[in-house]
Design a protein around this motif. Structure first.
Motif, PDB file in Angstrom:
ATOM      1  N   SER A 138       0.832  -1.205   0.000  1.00  0.00           N
ATOM      2  CA  SER A 138       0.000   0.000   0.000  1.00  0.00           C
ATOM      3  C   SER A 138       0.870   1.260   0.000  1.00  0.00           C
ATOM      4  CB  SER A 138      -0.904   0.019   1.235  1.00  0.00           C
ATOM      5  OG  SER A 138      -1.743  -1.111   1.274  1.00  0.00           O
ATOM      6  N   ASP A 139       0.325   2.330  -0.550  1.00  0.00           N
ATOM      7  CA  ASP A 139       0.978   3.631  -0.450  1.00  0.00           C
ATOM      8  C   ASP A 139       0.781   4.176   0.961  1.00  0.00           C
ATOM      9  OD1 ASP A 139       1.727   3.518  -3.096  1.00  0.00           O
ATOM     10  OD2 ASP A 139       0.007   4.654  -3.818  1.00  0.00           O
ATOM     11  N   VAL A 140       1.759   4.926   1.429  1.00  0.00           N
ATOM     12  CA  VAL A 140       1.724   5.484   2.779  1.00  0.00           C
ATOM     13  C   VAL A 140       1.914   6.991   2.684  1.00  0.00           C
ATOM     14  CG1 VAL A 140       2.843   5.516   5.039  1.00  0.00           C
ATOM     15  CG2 VAL A 140       2.641   3.360   3.783  1.00  0.00           C
ATOM     16  N   GLU A 141       1.143   7.736   3.473  1.00  0.00           N
ATOM     17  CA  GLU A 141       1.304   9.192   3.506  1.00  0.00           C
ATOM     18  C   GLU A 141       1.613   9.626   4.932  1.00  0.00           C
ATOM     19  OE1 GLU A 141      -1.410  13.117   2.625  1.00  0.00           O
ATOM     20  OE2 GLU A 141      -1.101  11.667   1.006  1.00  0.00           O
ATOM     21  N   THR A 142       2.583  10.522   5.070  1.00  0.00           N
ATOM     22  CA  THR A 142       2.950  11.038   6.384  1.00  0.00           C
ATOM     23  C   THR A 142       3.294  12.516   6.243  1.00  0.00           C
ATOM     24  OG1 THR A 142       4.364  10.643   8.317  1.00  0.00           O
ATOM     25  CG2 THR A 142       5.402  10.478   6.156  1.00  0.00           C
ATOM     26  N   GLU A 143       3.649  13.153   7.352  1.00  0.00           N
ATOM     27  CA  GLU A 143       3.995  14.566   7.359  1.00  0.00           C
ATOM     28  C   GLU A 143       5.361  14.773   7.988  1.00  0.00           C
ATOM     29  OE1 GLU A 143       0.795  16.396   9.478  1.00  0.00           O
ATOM     30  OE2 GLU A 143      -0.487  16.514   7.712  1.00  0.00           O
ATOM     31  N   LEU A 159      12.164   9.387   9.336  1.00  0.00           N
ATOM     32  CA  LEU A 159      10.718   9.366   9.530  1.00  0.00           C
ATOM     33  C   LEU A 159      10.336   8.010  10.118  1.00  0.00           C
ATOM     34  CD1 LEU A 159       9.328  11.007   6.265  1.00  0.00           C
ATOM     35  CD2 LEU A 159       9.479  12.023   8.532  1.00  0.00           C
ATOM     36  N   ARG A 160       9.681   8.031  11.242  1.00  0.00           N
ATOM     37  CA  ARG A 160       9.224   6.791  11.867  1.00  0.00           C
ATOM     38  C   ARG A 160       7.808   6.496  11.383  1.00  0.00           C
ATOM     39  NH1 ARG A 160      10.991   3.404  15.592  1.00  0.00           N
ATOM     40  NH2 ARG A 160       9.528   2.242  16.914  1.00  0.00           N
ATOM     41  N   LEU A 161       7.651   5.374  10.712  1.00  0.00           N
ATOM     42  CA  LEU A 161       6.371   5.001  10.114  1.00  0.00           C
ATOM     43  C   LEU A 161       5.793   3.801  10.844  1.00  0.00           C
ATOM     44  CD1 LEU A 161       7.386   5.236   6.356  1.00  0.00           C
ATOM     45  CD2 LEU A 161       6.395   7.026   7.784  1.00  0.00           C
ATOM     46  N   GLN A 247       4.096  21.233   0.252  1.00  0.00           N
ATOM     47  CA  GLN A 247       4.391  20.414  -0.929  1.00  0.00           C
ATOM     48  C   GLN A 247       4.355  18.934  -0.579  1.00  0.00           C
ATOM     49  OE1 GLN A 247       7.748  21.798  -3.162  1.00  0.00           O
ATOM     50  NE2 GLN A 247       7.984  19.896  -4.309  1.00  0.00           N
ATOM     51  N   ARG A 248       3.870  18.118  -1.506  1.00  0.00           N
ATOM     52  CA  ARG A 248       3.747  16.669  -1.324  1.00  0.00           C
ATOM     53  C   ARG A 248       4.818  15.984  -2.157  1.00  0.00           C
ATOM     54  NH1 ARG A 248      -0.190  12.637  -3.471  1.00  0.00           N
ATOM     55  NH2 ARG A 248      -0.803  11.211  -1.798  1.00  0.00           N
ATOM     56  N   ILE A 249       5.689  15.250  -1.488  1.00  0.00           N
ATOM     57  CA  ILE A 249       6.829  14.606  -2.144  1.00  0.00           C
ATOM     58  C   ILE A 249       6.578  13.107  -2.233  1.00  0.00           C
ATOM     59  CG2 ILE A 249       9.306  14.147  -1.994  1.00  0.00           C
ATOM     60  CD1 ILE A 249       9.571  16.729  -0.428  1.00  0.00           C
ATOM     61  N   LYS A 250       6.857  12.538  -3.399  1.00  0.00           N
ATOM     62  CA  LYS A 250       6.700  11.094  -3.602  1.00  0.00           C
ATOM     63  C   LYS A 250       8.054  10.408  -3.533  1.00  0.00           C
ATOM     64  CE  LYS A 250       5.345   7.668  -7.076  1.00  0.00           C
ATOM     65  NZ  LYS A 250       4.804   7.466  -8.443  1.00  0.00           N
ATOM     66  N   LEU A 251       8.148   9.356  -2.703  1.00  0.00           N
ATOM     67  CA  LEU A 251       9.349   8.551  -2.597  1.00  0.00           C
ATOM     68  C   LEU A 251       8.986   7.133  -3.030  1.00  0.00           C
ATOM     69  CD1 LEU A 251      10.562   9.857   0.872  1.00  0.00           C
ATOM     70  CD2 LEU A 251      11.402  10.544  -1.368  1.00  0.00           C
ATOM     71  N   ASP A 266       4.461   3.237  -2.442  1.00  0.00           N
ATOM     72  CA  ASP A 266       5.185   4.507  -2.428  1.00  0.00           C
ATOM     73  C   ASP A 266       4.887   5.264  -1.135  1.00  0.00           C
ATOM     74  OD1 ASP A 266       6.117   3.947  -4.988  1.00  0.00           O
ATOM     75  OD2 ASP A 266       4.403   4.932  -5.932  1.00  0.00           O
ATOM     76  N   LEU A 267       5.825   6.119  -0.760  1.00  0.00           N
ATOM     77  CA  LEU A 267       5.675   6.961   0.423  1.00  0.00           C
ATOM     78  C   LEU A 267       5.465   8.402  -0.033  1.00  0.00           C
ATOM     79  CD1 LEU A 267       5.845   7.553   3.480  1.00  0.00           C
ATOM     80  CD2 LEU A 267       8.335   7.705   3.211  1.00  0.00           C
ATOM     81  N   PHE A 268       4.421   9.037   0.473  1.00  0.00           N
ATOM     82  CA  PHE A 268       4.140  10.437   0.161  1.00  0.00           C
ATOM     83  C   PHE A 268       4.327  11.251   1.445  1.00  0.00           C
ATOM     84  CE2 PHE A 268       1.902   7.994  -3.003  1.00  0.00           C
ATOM     85  CZ  PHE A 268       2.118   8.703  -4.178  1.00  0.00           C
ATOM     86  N   VAL A 269       5.153  12.285   1.350  1.00  0.00           N
ATOM     87  CA  VAL A 269       5.471  13.113   2.507  1.00  0.00           C
ATOM     88  C   VAL A 269       4.973  14.538   2.256  1.00  0.00           C
ATOM     89  CG1 VAL A 269       7.284  13.966   4.025  1.00  0.00           C
ATOM     90  CG2 VAL A 269       7.535  11.730   2.937  1.00  0.00           C
ATOM     91  N   VAL A 270       4.082  15.001   3.117  1.00  0.00           N
ATOM     92  CA  VAL A 270       3.619  16.393   3.066  1.00  0.00           C
ATOM     93  C   VAL A 270       4.541  17.213   3.975  1.00  0.00           C
ATOM     94  CG1 VAL A 270       1.719  17.975   3.489  1.00  0.00           C
ATOM     95  CG2 VAL A 270       1.258  15.671   2.627  1.00  0.00           C
ATOM     96  N   VAL A 271       5.232  18.182   3.385  1.00  0.00           N
ATOM     97  CA  VAL A 271       6.256  18.942   4.102  1.00  0.00           C
ATOM     98  C   VAL A 271       5.677  20.241   4.648  1.00  0.00           C
ATOM     99  CG1 VAL A 271       8.519  20.026   3.929  1.00  0.00           C
ATOM    100  CG2 VAL A 271       8.028  17.966   2.604  1.00  0.00           C
TER     101      VAL A 271
END
Length: 391
Positions: A138-143, A159-161, A247-251, A266-271
């Protein structure tokens, strides 16, 4: 369903070749159309873009011997004019390059689609996955919160997920320690069973194994046989230079682990960027307000202007600088994607003192007496239709 769309489309007509065209003829036709319709040749042309997708989709099928055979069989069975009830054609879906496609195109797996339609087996199960087809994680989103300076220069942060992943006790098998799951006897490890519907066989998740392809007789006490459990992990994440607040970054590949050998999500990070006490942002430019005195604005001066990184530059302002005038200091702003930097925009703010001592007041009064009357304000009143000040 996707299989309906594939059967309804005439890929030979799309490429402009006959049904008996040779592989070389198909490749030649595709390359000509792909060059003519490529998005780089038609920017912002949606019609050309859809045609390019359709051509790429047709070539992905007809350039592959096995896929072309399955397609021809389906078209022969249904007839060229067959349409599923209540459906339409619609453009093909875009995809990555493959199969000798030099320009990039659709890579939909026709064997998967027609195996659903005709209940064909397609590729055999991966023995290492216990007979199951790998499933993408699954894709994961964090901040993440970073400082203003780190946003300008880029930073690597941990980043601790916490999320669902393979069970740490049974390592994803779902079986109790010392035991192993067995291949599902109903679907023989494929995870799918066939359902007949009006002469057609459609694949659906196996009811016995819930689509896993495996049956657990003695389930793991931690995950209760699911093979999944909540776990925590730390991911070292690179925040690129020049990132903006919100901004939302895709890793890619940094999300939840896959199952059965499947790829990770994929990991999505909202900065979130913390505000700076001095600087602001305007796109790739950094903004700053610089206080100056009235004599500096009137006579001109050299003033020190702060720039990011704990440094300053000397800016020469000309005589007669108006309040709010902005000067550009090139190359001292935020990093752009191409490796260049934006600028610093320095706005001059003329300070008005709250109080004056006697000598300063006398100097200003002498200045006021030496200056001509404010004809500009009188002209303003006349343009506004005021006959006389105060009326």
């Amino acid at each position: 369903m996707a299989s309906q769309d594939w059967v309804e489309k005439d890929f030979y007509k799309t490429l402009g070749v006959g049904k008996k065209a040779t592989p070389d003829e198909i490749k030649k036709a595709y390359r000509k159309l792909a060059r003519d319709l490529h998005p780089d040749q038609h920017p912002d042309d949606k019609k050309a873009e859809e045609k390019f997708k359709a051509v790429s989709e047709a070539y992905a099928v007809l350039s592959n011997k096995d896929k072309r055979k399955e397609y021809d069989e389906a078209r022969s069975m249904f007839g060229g004019g067959f349409r599923f009830p209540g459906t339409g054609g619609g453009p093909g879906r875009p995809g990555g390059g493959g199969g000798g496609n030099p320009f990039g195109g659709a890579t939909d797996t026709m064997s998967d689609i027609f195996s659903t339609l005709f209940n064909r087996g397609g590729p055999g199960p991966d023995p290492s996955a216990g007979g199951r087809r790998g499933r993408r994680g699954s894709d994961v989103e964090t901040e993440a919160s970073i400082s203003f300076d780190d946003a300008l220069n880029g930073v690597t942060i941990p980043l601790r997920l916490t999320g669902e992943g393979p069970c740490p006790v049974c390592h994803g098998t779902g079986a109790k320690t010392g035991t192993v799951p067995r291949v599902c006897p109903t679907c023989e490890g494929t995870g799918n069973t066939a359902r007949n519907a009006g002469g057609f066989a459609f694949a659906e998740p196996c009811a016995e194994c819930k689509g896993r392809g495996l049956v657990v007789d003695d389930p793991c006490a931690t995950c209760h046989g699911s093979g999944r459990a909540m776990s925590s992990r730390t991911v070292q994440t690179r925040i690129p230079a020049g990132v903006k607040d919100g901004q939302r970054i895709k890793l890619a590949g940094k999300g939840a682990p896959g199952e059965g050998g499947g790829p990770a999500g994929d990991l999505f990070v909202v900065v979130h960027v913390a505000p700076h006490p001095v600087f602001g942002r305007s796109g790739d430019n950094v903004t700053v307000t610089v206080p100056i005195t009235f004599p500096e604005a009137a006579l001109g001066a050299q003033v020190a202007v702060p720039v990011p990184g704990g440094r300053s530059v000397t800016l020469k302002i000309p005589a007669g600088t108006a309040n709010g005038r902005t000067f550009r200091i090139r190359g001292k702003g935020a990093r752009r994607r191409d490796g260049t930097n934006g600028d610093v925009l320095a706005a001059m703010e003329v300070e008005v003192p709250d109080s004056l001592d006697s000598s300063a007041r006398e100097a200003l009064e002498a200045y006021q007496a030496a200056m001509p009357q404010d004809g500009a304000r009188e002209a303003l009143l006349r343009r506004a239709g005021v006959a006389k000040a105060g009326q």
